[in-house]
Every structure is written in structure tokens, then in C-alpha cells.
Design an enzyme around this catalytic site. Structure first.
Site, short mmCIF file in Angstrom:
data_model
loop_
_atom_site.label_atom_id
_atom_site.label_comp_id
_atom_site.label_asym_id
_atom_site.label_seq_id
_atom_site.Cartn_x
_atom_site.Cartn_y
_atom_site.Cartn_z
N CYS A 1 45.06 -81.97 41.41
CA CYS A 1 44.62 -82.06 39.65
C CYS A 1 46.48 -82.16 39.42
O CYS A 1 47.38 -81.74 40.10
CB CYS A 1 44.35 -80.84 39.86
SG CYS A 1 44.06 -79.99 38.01
N ASP B 1 47.92 -80.43 37.65
CA ASP B 1 48.33 -78.71 37.29
C ASP B 1 49.97 -77.99 38.07
O ASP B 1 49.90 -78.81 39.08
CB ASP B 1 47.31 -77.55 37.36
CG ASP B 1 47.74 -75.83 36.74
OD1 ASP B 1 48.85 -75.65 37.60
OD2 ASP B 1 46.52 -75.59 36.84
N ARG C 1 50.75 -75.90 38.64
CA ARG C 1 51.13 -74.52 40.00
C ARG C 1 51.22 -75.17 41.41
O ARG C 1 51.27 -75.20 41.93
CB ARG C 1 50.48 -73.66 39.50
CG ARG C 1 50.58 -73.18 38.02
CD ARG C 1 49.61 -72.33 37.64
NE ARG C 1 48.28 -73.01 36.98
CZ ARG C 1 47.81 -72.44 36.85
NH1 ARG C 1 46.92 -71.12 36.40
NH2 ARG C 1 46.64 -73.23 36.05
N HIS D 1 41.59 -76.18 42.90
CA HIS D 1 42.80 -74.95 42.64
C HIS D 1 42.24 -74.22 41.82
O HIS D 1 40.93 -74.54 41.61
CB HIS D 1 43.87 -75.55 42.30
CG HIS D 1 44.26 -75.26 40.88
ND1 HIS D 1 44.26 -75.39 39.14
CD2 HIS D 1 44.34 -77.04 40.06
CE1 HIS D 1 44.12 -75.69 38.52
NE2 HIS D 1 44.37 -76.66 39.62
N CYS E 1 41.49 -73.37 37.36
CA CYS E 1 41.50 -74.85 36.41
C CYS E 1 41.16 -75.15 35.72
O CYS E 1 39.54 -74.80 35.33
CB CYS E 1 41.05 -75.79 37.24
SG CYS E 1 40.93 -77.49 37.11
#
Length: 746
Positions: free
Chosen positions: A566, A568, A570, A627, A630
């Protein structure tokens, strides 16, 4: 009041049957459960520090109260409850609330599971028409005899109660989202279970033992009396009630605080302890059971939409009104029905979900020890035993040491890696490994330790000098703090534990706070300035180290894996896989999605990456990594309403509809689950994307021929742990700490 008033009715409906059942299981007057519910709602609700937590009689205190009633009598037990409340007030005034949270959750959950076992085996006797014994061991011993001599009418009413309790959630799901479904969901399962079973017993005219209430809560009241017995035992009883009730209340407050809605202030644990102390003081004086924060009622309060402490207070008022006006109705409830309710409650306290989580964190031993200790020895003894085992395991972890040694393929050097805490306890193991190295060999010794005491330094240094005298060479590299170097040079300045050095993987903001503490009025640093500051840090510290590697890779890359994950921020693939430049060929997109072959919403970006990785770079492994939490999956779960104004994102998320459909099918088949829906969807999405890859015919052929491997990973952001998909079970399991085929000498 628009939210708190209906929520208070929901909690009230949950509290009535549970309060009556817990009073019966504790061997106390039934009215004592109602008194505790009233006081817990009004007093703890008004004075406590957790606005949405609901207090009342707790199943976790059942064993203690039953033992106290059997030993000292009911009125003396009320005095112990009163004194426990005063002790809790002292705890709250001393501001030691957070200290109670230092008790290992494994001990707390093991205690609750043990209480659940004791509750189940005791109440099974009541369901079977008998009477429970004073200890769980005797109840277990006498259970076969009770089964042979059971009475059919209490058993049938108990089974009816259990069937309604277990079937009510499924009935509400079958009712759908219409008015009927909403009305059924508003009614908690214990209420229809008790009401319908009671009506069945009344309609059939069955004569079974029933609830016995005094004519009035006021006229039935008697003042507490002092307990007679050895003073140390009485003091121990007071401390046990105060401590167990305090820990259970504080843990419940923390759990409620994590789920509190926006706008509700954070819990004040010291004030909560004061509120619990005041409630127990009043409950003891009025002849009620000990009071504690109760997770079942608190969860119902949150789910019903409560927004302030008024919901908790009003639920206590409704219990008071019922107790004063509906005594004859309550007396119609058979004891076997309440016992069946407690059997289900006890089984839920034993639930396996927490055990699985604790097993993953290697705390199952503490959990099981506490559980067995509570069942076989008693509550206090079991908790102390669990705390002792937890302390031993914690000490073992603090002194855990890993030593690996291997010889280079050409036999020119030996490499020794030491990880963990290097103290005198690990010296024999370390020296035993070092002595395997032949004299005169060249050795690389990596010390990746968080502490080294003098005995360990002395042993390592003596071995180094001896090895070098015999013609060998020793190169010591300390990965973190230079414990060995400081000892050799005589540097005695202790490391500053309060401000650890910044790590390269820490976010920009963390490193800025450590290196350049800003004044409150300092101007905000722009994002571009942060980016350039990071580049400068890279040039100054990391670039010189990776320059030789980058020079080798400058004209050709040879990655080992295609890593689809992803966007993302993080999720940092190189951190969670401990990989470096040239290891991973990475494709990042919203939701780590892989469009299916021939999709109606065309997108060739992921397919182009896969084609290049396999056909040009020769990659033989594709990993899809999802993760927790999400945002893309949350948008799918919400039907895409939050992102409707983002047209490109809305189009892209259509590639996730197969994941959503698979999730809904799994939900319908599995029923209630332990994990949150978003977590399950995030994990199912990884499985679906692996299946989407197989929709490409040329890729499927390579997989079936054994030339390509597909791997699913899931990153839990909260624990920073990575889980791998087990294809046989269709679940994500923790990555083992050591590879099963590791051949390094240890």
C-alpha cells in the site's frame, strides 16, 4: 439526553439479570446484587473518572465474595466491602492508579478465565437441580454424581435459557436492517433469555427454586457487623477485595477509553479509583455486593451510543425503580435460569481469543498457571502464583542471550553474533561457543547487546587476549552502544537512557525533537525543508556506508522479490523486511490492489510492473503485503461514501470489490468473529489480490510449474509485527523467530 436516555435503558436491561445471577452465585442475598447495581450506577457514575464506564457487581469477584460469605457470614462480608472501599479511596488519593496497570494482562485474563471455570462448574450444579460446593475441586468431583441425579425441569429451563442466549444474536442478524431488526438489536440477549424461560416455567406450572427478595430493600436492611477471625486473614480479605476490584475497574476503564467516541474526555484513572472506593463504601453500608467496573455493561453502554456519565447514572436509577416497584415480578425468576445465564457468562470469560493473543506473545504459561491456580488453590493464591511466574519469565527475557557462530565458506574467517543482554548469566554459554573457534583463526565478533556487565566484559576481553596471543585476530564491532569500548578505554560516563540516540528509521519529527528542541513560538518548518534536511543527514551519515553497494548496483539491478504493498506512509517495506538497496522491486498503490485480468476498469500499471519483474528481471517471488487500519479498506467497508468526491480514487477502488464480496461471504458463513471487521477485510484483501494475480494466464502457468512463488504478508501497525499467510489454514500466522532450517551453531 437524546443519546444517554436510550443507552441507559439498554444498560439497565443488561444489568438486571446479571446482577441477580452474580448475587445468587456469590451466596449473597439476591437484593445485594440490585443494591450494588444501584450504587455502582449512581455513586461510581457521578464520582468516577471514566464517564462511559458502568460499574456494578462483577463476576470476577464472585469467588472472593462466596468464600467470605461462607467464612464470616453476609453482614460481616458487607463490613469487608466497606473497608475495601475505604482502602480504594486511600489508593485513589495516593495517585497510584497507573501502578495497578503494571500487573501483567496475562495474569488478569488468567484470573478472569479461572473465575469463569469456577463459575461454570458451580452454576452447573444449580442448573442440574442441586447445590454447589465451596470449592471448584469439589464441584468438579461431584459433577458426575449430579449429572446422574439431575432434575429434568431445572435442566430444561436452563437449556432453554442457554439456547436463547446463543441464538439471539443470530436472530437479530436474520431480522435484517429494518424496524424489526433494529428493535431486536436494541434488546440485549440476557433479557429475553430470562423473561422467556421464566414465562415458560410459569406457564407449565413447574415448581422450581426461585429468587427470594425481602419485602422491601429498606425493611430488609441490617447494619454490617465486624467479622470474627484472625486479624491477618481479615486484612488479607479486605486487601483482596480492594485490589481485585481496583485492577478490574482500571483495566475496564482503559478498554473503554480506547473505544470512546469523539468529544468524550479521557479517563482520569485516579478519580476513577476514588469513585470505585466511594461506591464500595456505600454498597457495604447498604448491604450490597462489592462494586467494580464491568466490561459487559460498559461495552453495551458504548454500543448504545452513550456520550456522558448521565447514561450510567440513569441506569442505576432505573434499577432502583425496578427494585422498589417490581419485587413480585423478580421473585418469579427461577434460580436455574440465572445459573444458566452465569454458565454462558463464565464460558465467555474463558474465551480462547485472549489465549491465542497471549500465546503469540509467549505469555500463555502465565495465563494457564494463573487459571489453574485460581481453580485448584483459590483466587488469591492463583493470582500470586501467576505474578510469580510472570516475574520469572520477565527476568528470563531481560537476560535472554542469543549467540550464533558460523565459518565462512572459504574457511578464512569465523563470524560470531551476540544479541540480547550480556550478563554473568550468559557468560558460560558465550565462552562455550567462542572455544569452538580454532586457535589462530580470524574472528569477527558482533556485539548487538543492550547491556554488558563487568563479568561479561572480563570474559570477552580475556578470551580476546588469549586468542590473539595464539596468533588469531579478533575484530569487535558493537552495533548499538559501545559497552566493550567504554570498558576498555575506561570511559565511565553512563549512557543517557532518557534521550536515546536518533535512529535512521525514526520519523523526521521524532529526530527533530531530539536534536533541536523547538521553542513554543518557533516558526513551523516547511515540508521541503524537512526533506532537504533528511537528504543532508543521508549524505553525512548513510551515503558513505552504502556507496560501495550502490556502485555495484549502478548499472544493473538484481532484486529478489516483487513487493506489492500500500501507499500508506506507515508501511516501509525495507524496514519490515530488513532489506537494503537492490533487494526489493516495489509496487505501491492505494490498498495494495492487483486489477484482475480483463478488468472492466482498465489499469495496466500493476500488470506492467509484474511483467517487467518476471520477464526481464527474472524475479521468482511476488509478495502482496497488506496492513491494519488501511484507509482504502475502510472506504470499501463504508460503501465508498467518504471518497465519492475523489473520482480517480473511486474508480481505482472498484478493483477492491472482489475483496469486499469475499469478506461479506466469509462474514455470513462464520457468524461472530473475535477480530474487528476492518482487520478481517484487510487480511482477506491480501488473499484476494494473490488470487487476482492468478487470473493472468501466463503467470498462473509459471506458478503451477513451480517457477514462481506467491506470498501474502500482513503488517499489524499497532504491534509492528508481520504475519505471513498460511495457505493450508487460510489464516495469517506470526513469522517464526528462527527459520526451521537454520544451521548456525548456537
Amino acid at each position: 439526553m437524546r443519546r444517554d436516555l436510550p443507552a441507559s435503558f439498554v444498560v439497565f436491561l443488561v444489568a438486571i439479570p446479571l446482577s441477580l445471577g452474580i448475587a445468587v452465585a456469590s451466596g449473597a442475598p439476591v437484593a445485594a446484587g440490585l443494591v450494588a447495581a444501584i450504587v455502582g450506577g449512581i455513586v461510581a457514575g457521578l464520582l468516577g473518572g471514566s464517564p462511559l464506564q458502568v460499574s456494578g457487581p462483577a463476576a470476577g469477584l464472585t469467588i472472593i465474595v462466596a468464600e467470605l460469605v461462607a467464612t464470616y457470614g453476609w453482614r460481616a462480608t458487607c463490613t469487608i466491602t466497606f473497608l475495601a472501599g475505604l482502602l480504594q479511596l486511600l489508593f485513589g488519593a495516593s495517585r497510584v492508579a497507573r501502578t495497578a496497570l503494571a500487573v501483567s494482562p496475562a495474569v488478569v485474563h488468567g484470573m478472569l478465565a479461572g473465575v469463569g471455570v469456577v463459575l461454570v462448574v458451580a452454576q452447573l450444579h444449580v442448573v442440574l437441580g442441586g447445590s454447589p460446593q465451596r470449592s471448584a475441586v469439589r464441584n468438579l468431583r461431584d459433577l458426575p454424581v449430579q449429572l446422574i441425579t439431575s432434575h429434568s425441569r431445572p435442566v430444561l429451563l436452563g437449556l432453554l435459557t442457554i439456547a436463547i442466549l446463543l441464538g439471539w444474536p443470530r436472530l437479530t442478524r436474520l431480522a435484517g436492517d429494518g424496524r424489526a431488526g433494529a428493535a431486536l438489536r436494541w434488546i440485549p440477549a440476557p433479557l429475553p433469555a430470562v423473561v422467556l424461560a421464566t414465562l415458560a416455567g410459569w406457564a407449565l406450572g413447574w415448581d422450581v427454586p426461585r429468587v427470594d427478595l425481602p419485602d422491601s430493600l429498606v425493611t430488609g436492611w441490617a447494619p454490617p457487623v465486624l467479622p470474627h477471625g484472625p486479624a491477618p486473614e481479615i486484612v488479607g480479605a479486605v486487601v483482596s477485595v480492594a485490589a481485585v476490584a481496583a485492577v478490574e475497574s482500571l483495566l475496564c476503564a482503559v478498554a473503554v477509553d480506547r473505544a470512546r467516541p469523539a468529544g468524550v474526555r479521557q479517563a482520569d484513572l485516579d478519580r476513577e479509583l476514588l469513585g470505585q472506593g466511594a461506591a464500595n463504601t456505600v454498597s457495604g453500608l447498604l448491604g450490597g455486593l462489592p462494586v467494580a467496573g464491568v466490561i459487559v455493561r460498559s461495552t453495551a453502554n458504548l454500543a448504545a451510543g452513550a456520550r456522558s456519565r448521565m447514561s450510567t447514572v440513569l441506569h442505576g436509577v432505573w434499577v432502583l425503580v425496578l427494585a422498589l416497584s417490581c419485587g413480585p415480578v423478580i421473585e418469579r425468576v427461577p434460580l436455574c435460569v440465572l445459573a444458566a445465564l452465569l454458565v454462558v457468562l463464565g464460558l465467555r470469560m474463558i474465551g480462547t481469543a485472549r489465549f491465542r493473543d497471549l500465546r503469540h506473545h509467549r505469555e500463555a504459561t502465565v495465563y494457564l498457571t494463573t487459571l489453574l491456580g485460581v481453580v485448584l488453590l483459590g483466587l488469591g493464591e492463583g493470582v500470586l502464583l501467576g505474578i510469580a511466574v510472570a516475574a520469572v519469565l520477565a527476568l528470563r527475557r531481560l537476560t535472554r542471550l542469543s549467540v550464533h557462530v558460523r565459518e565462512a565458506a572459504d574457511g578464512s574467517r569465523w563470524h560470531v553474533a551476540v544479541e540480547g543482554t550480556l550478563t554473568f548469566l550468559g557468560v558460560p554459554r558465550l565462552i562455550g561457543v567462542l572455544r569452538q573457534i580454532p586457535a589462530g583463526a580470524a574472528v569477527d565478533l558482533d556485539l548487538n547487546v543492550d547491556f554488558m556487565d563487568h563479568a561479561a566484559f572480563d570474559a570477552v576481553h580475556a578470551w580476546r587476549l588469549s586468542h590473539e596471543r595464539q596468533g588469531g585476530g579478533v575484530d569487535i564491532d558493537e552495533v548499538h552502544e559501545a559497552w566493550y569500548e567504554r570498558a576498555v578505554t575506561g570511559e565511565t560516563t553512563p549512557t543517557r537512557k532518557s534521550s536515546p540516540p536518533a535512529r535512521w528509521w525514526a520519523p523526521w519529527a521524532n529526530r527533530r525533537r531530539r536534536s533541536q528542541p523547538q521553542e513554543p513560538d518557533a516558526p513551523e518548518v516547511s515540508a521541503s525543508a524537512l526533506l532537504l534536511a533528511g537528504v543532508r543527514e543521508y549524505h553525512g551519515s548513510t551515503a558513505p556506508l552504502v556507496r560501495p553497494i550502490m556502485a555495484e548496483l549502478a548499472f544493473e539491478q538484481k532484486p529478489e522479490h516483487l513487493f506489492i504493498t500500500c501507499v500508506d506512509s506507515r508501511v516501509v517495506p525495507n524496514i519490515i523486511t530488513a532489506s537494503g538497496p537492490g533487494d526489493l522491486f516495489i509496487n505501491r498503490n492505494v490498498g495494495n490492489l492487483v486489477p484482475r485480468h480483463g478488468s472492466r476498469t482498465p489499469d495496466d500499471s500493476v500488470a506492467a510492473t509484474v511483467e517487467y519483474a518476471i520477464n526481464v528481471l527474472g524475479i521468482r517471488t511476488i509478495t502482496v503485503c497488506g496492513h491494519s487500519n488501511c484507509g482504502a479498506m475502510a472506504a470499501l467497508l463504508a460503501g465508498g461514501r467518504e471518497v465519492e468526491h475523489l473520482t480517480s480514487l473511486t474508480r481505482w477502488l472498484r478493483h477492491g470489490h472482489h475483496s469486499l464480496t469475499r469478506f461479506l461471504d466469509a462474514e455470513a458463513a462464520a457468524g461472530e468473529q473475535d477480530e474487528p471487521p476492518l482487520t478481517r477485510l484487510c487480511q482477506i484483501n491480501v488473499m484476494q489480490q494473490l488470487d487476482n494475480l492468478l487470473t493472468y494466464p501466463w503467470l498462473r502457468e509459471r506458478v503451477e510449474a513451480g517457477g514462481l512463488e506467491l506470498v501474502g504478508l500482513y503488517l499489524d501497525l499497532e504491534t509492528a509485527k508481520v504475519h505471513v499467510l498460511d495457505r493450508t489454514s487460510g489464516t495469517f500466522v506470526p513469522v517464526p523467530d528462527e527459520a526451521p532450517d537454520e544451521r548456525a551453531l548456537t
